[in-house]
Design a protein around this motif. Structure first.
Motif, short mmCIF file in Angstrom:
data_model
loop_
_atom_site.label_atom_id
_atom_site.label_comp_id
_atom_site.label_asym_id
_atom_site.label_seq_id
_atom_site.Cartn_x
_atom_site.Cartn_y
_atom_site.Cartn_z
N TRP A 74 -3.89 -3.77 -9.22
CA TRP A 74 -3.73 -3.84 -7.76
C TRP A 74 -4.14 -2.51 -7.11
N GLU A 75 -3.73 -1.40 -7.71
CA GLU A 75 -4.08 -0.10 -7.13
C GLU A 75 -5.59 0.11 -7.15
N ARG B 149 7.05 -0.31 -10.09
CA ARG B 149 6.80 0.14 -11.46
C ARG B 149 8.12 0.33 -12.22
N THR C 251 0.83 -1.20 0.00
CA THR C 251 0.00 0.00 0.00
C THR C 251 0.87 1.26 0.00
N ILE D 37 0.07 -4.03 -11.75
CA ILE D 37 0.18 -2.98 -10.73
C ILE D 37 -1.01 -2.03 -10.80
N ASP D 38 -1.42 -1.66 -12.02
CA ASP D 38 -2.61 -0.82 -12.17
C ASP D 38 -3.83 -1.48 -11.55
N PRO E 284 3.07 4.03 -1.45
CA PRO E 284 3.33 4.61 -2.78
C PRO E 284 4.79 4.47 -3.19
N LEU F 214 5.35 0.89 -4.41
CA LEU F 214 4.70 0.70 -5.70
C LEU F 214 5.45 1.41 -6.82
N THR G 61 -7.10 -2.20 -4.33
CA THR G 61 -6.92 -1.73 -2.94
C THR G 61 -7.78 -0.51 -2.65
N GLU G 62 -8.14 0.25 -3.66
CA GLU G 62 -9.00 1.41 -3.45
C GLU G 62 -10.47 1.01 -3.29
#
Length: 454
Positions: free
Chosen positions: A267-268, A253, A244, A264-265, A246, A249, A271-272
Motif C-alpha cells: 500500500w505504501e 503495523r 495516508t 501494508i508495504d 503515518p 499506518l 500511494t507513492e
C-alpha cells in the motif's frame, strides 16, 4: 519515423534498455492490439519487432503515435503539418462528442494508459496473492473483554464482583466475556486497497473496450472482495479512514501479522507511485491508433459537414455510437454499418453485402432507398485495390439500383486525380482527400449531394 517503414535500434538511437523496453511493451500490448483489430474490423496487423536480414527492426505497420523510448510514428502519406491538422481535426471532434462516443469509434491506445495498466496490474496481482494468504488463515481481529451484568452468566463469572452485587440485594451476576471484532485497521486497509484498485482499474477500462477486456477479471475480483470479503459494514469506515497518515499506518503495523505487513508495504509503495490520470484530449496526440481508422474518421467528419452545408440541417445520431444519422425527415446516413436491408441478391442467398464505410439513404414513399455508397482508402488513387475493389463492387451492385445516377465514391489519401470508371449501370469516382485539399473535397462532396437533389 513513418508508418510502414522499419528501423533498427541504431537507427532510432535507442539504448539497449530502451530497446528492451520497446520490445517488452509490444509483447505485453499485443493482446490489446488484437482486440482492437477484431472489434473495429481493422485489417492491419499489430506493431512488432521483427528480424530482417538477421537484424532486429521495429515495424510499426500502420499504427501512429508515441512508443516507449519516445519513438514517434507519423503517417507516411502526409506532411508533418497535414498530419497534425488531420489529427487535431479528429481529436477536437471526438472531444466534442465525449469520451464514450470517441472510444466506440476509434481504438486509441495511449502509451501512458498501457504503462499505467502494467503498473496497476502488478499491484493488483500482488494484492490478490497477499489477500489469498490472509484469508486462508484468520483475518486480523481485535480482542476486547466486555463486562456484563445479567441474571444469567454470560462468559466467565466474576465472583468477587458478583458477591458485592448480591450484598446490595440484587440477583445480578457479573461476568466477563471475550468479544472479537473484524473492525481493525489492517482489515480496513485491506478493504480500502481493493476498493482503490477497483476504482483505478475501472477508470482505465473506460478509456477503451480494448483496455477493459485486459482488466475486467481484476476489476471483478477487487469489487467482489469489497462487497463480500469482509463484513459489508466495514466498507464506509475503510473509505473514510486516512490511510495516508503515518500515525495510522504505524498503528496498523502494530496490529498486523507477517502476512498483513506485506499488504501494508504494498500500500505504501502504491500511494507513492500512482498519481497519473487519463484524459482523451491530453493523450490523443501520443496515443497509438491505426492511421486507416483515423483517416476514415476525418472523411466522416467532412461528409457530415457537407451534408449540413447542403441541407441546412445538422445530422443527428440515432441510438448509441455514431453509426446512423438522420438528416431531417427525408435522409439517413450510415457509417460503418450493415446495409443488408438494401441487399437485392446476396440476402436472398443467405449472405450479406457487408458494411461500407459510408452510405446515404433517401426516403421514397414509405420505404428507404440507398442512393450513394463511399469508402475511405488510406491508399494512392493508382494503387491496386484487389480485395477492396471486389468488396466495393459488391456493395454497389447488390445495394444500388443500376442506372446513371448510381455512384460510389472512393476517398484516397494520395495520388493523381483519376478519371471516373463509368459503365451504363454504375460509376466509381475517385477523390483525393487530405487536409491541404479540403476545399476541393468539400466542393466535390457538395456537388455530389446536389446531384441527388438534396
Amino acid at each position: 519515423m513513418q508508418t510502414y517503414e522499419m528501423r533498427t535500434r541504431a537507427d532510432l538511437e535507442l539504448s539497449v534498455s530502451e530497446w528492451r523496453e520497446l520490445k517488452t511493451f509490444l509483447d505485453e500490448a499485443k493482446p490489446v492490439f488484437e482486440t482492437a483489430r477484431k472489434q473495429s474490423d481493422i485489417e492491419m496487423q499489430a506493431p512488432r519487432v521483427r528480424a530482417d536480414e538477421g537484424t532486429e527492426k521495429f515495424d510499426p505497420r500502420g499504427w501512429v503515435g508515441t512508443y516507449p523510448g519516445d519513438v514517434t510514428v507519423v503517417a507516411e502519406k502526409f506532411s508533418a503539418d497535414e498530419f497534425q491538422k488531420l489529427r487535431n481535426d479528429v481529436a477536437g471532434w471526438l472531444n466534442a462528442l465525449g469520451p464514450g462516443t470517441a472510444n466506440s469509434l476509434l481504438p486509441y491506445l495511449p502509451k501512458e494508459v498501457l504503462d499505467q495498466s502494467k503498473t496497476l496490474r502488478s499491484y493488483s496481482r500482488r494484492l490478490i496473492e497477499y489477500t489469498e494468504v490472509v484469508m486462508a488463515g484468520r483475518p486480523p481481529v481485535e480482542t476486547e473483554f466486555v463486562r456484563e451484568q445479567s441474571l444469567e452468566p454470560r462468559g466467565r463469572p466474576l465472583v468477587p464482583q458478583t458477591v458485592r452485587e448480591r450484598a446490595q440485594g440484587t440477583r445480578q451476576i457479573i461476568s466477563q466475556r471475550v468479544k472479537f471484532t473484524f473492525e481493525t485497521l489492517p482489515n480496513l486497509l485491506l478493504i480500502r486497497f481493493h476498493a482503490e484498485l477497483a476504482g483505478r482499474l475501472r477508470g482505465l477500462a473506460n478509456v477503451s473496450d480494448e483496455v477493459e477486456a485486459m482488466l475486467i477479471d481484476r476489476i471483478d475480483y477487487h469489487t467482489e472482495f469489497t462487497e463480500s470479503g469482509l463484513p459489508e459494514r466495514l466498507f464506509e469506515t475503510a473509505m473514510t479512514t486516512d490511510f495516508t497518515s503515518p500515525k495510522i499506518l504505524a498503528e496498523a503495523r502494530g496490529l498486523a501479522d507477517e502476512q498483513v505487513q506485506d499488504v501494508i508495504d504494498l500500500w505504501e509503495a502504491y500511494t507513492e507511485n500512482i498519481t497519473m490520470q487519463t484524459d482523451l484530449t491530453r493523450n490523443f496526440e501520443t496515443s497509438l491508433k491505426p492511421i486507416s481508422k483515423l483517416y476514415e474518421l476525418w472523411i466522416l467528419r467532412e461528409i457530415l459537414e457537407s451534408l449540413e452545408t447542403v441541407t441546412g440541417i445538422e445530422a443527428q445520431p440515432t441510438g448509441e455510437g455514431l453509426n446512423r444519422f438522420t438528416i431531417g425527415d427525408k435522409l439517413r446516413f450510415r457509417y460503418d454499418s450493415s446495409i443488408r436491408d438494401h441487399s437485392r441478391y446476396l440476402s436472398a442467398l443467405g449472405s450479406s453485402p457487408g458494411r461500407p464505410d459510408f452510405a446515404l439513404e433517401e426516403k421514397n414513399g414509405s420505404d428507404w432507398q440507398c442512393i450513394w455508397i463511399g469508402d475511405a482508402k488510406y491508399k494512392d488513387t493508382d494503387s491496386s485495390f484487389s480485395n477492396g475493389a471486389r468488396r466495393f463492387l459488391r456493395y454497389l451492385v447488390d445495394c444500388l439500383p443500376a442506372g446513371p445516377s448510381s455512384v460510389g465514391t472512393l476517398f484516397c489519401a494520395i495520388g493523381n486525380d483519376r478519371a471516373d470508371v463509368n459503365t451504363e449501370d454504375y460509376t466509381i469516382e475517385f477523390i483525393v482527400s487530405r487536409p491541404t485539399r479540403r476545399p476541393h473535397l468539400q466542393n466535390r462532396l457538395q456537388n455530389r449531394l446536389s446531384f441527388y437533389g438534396i
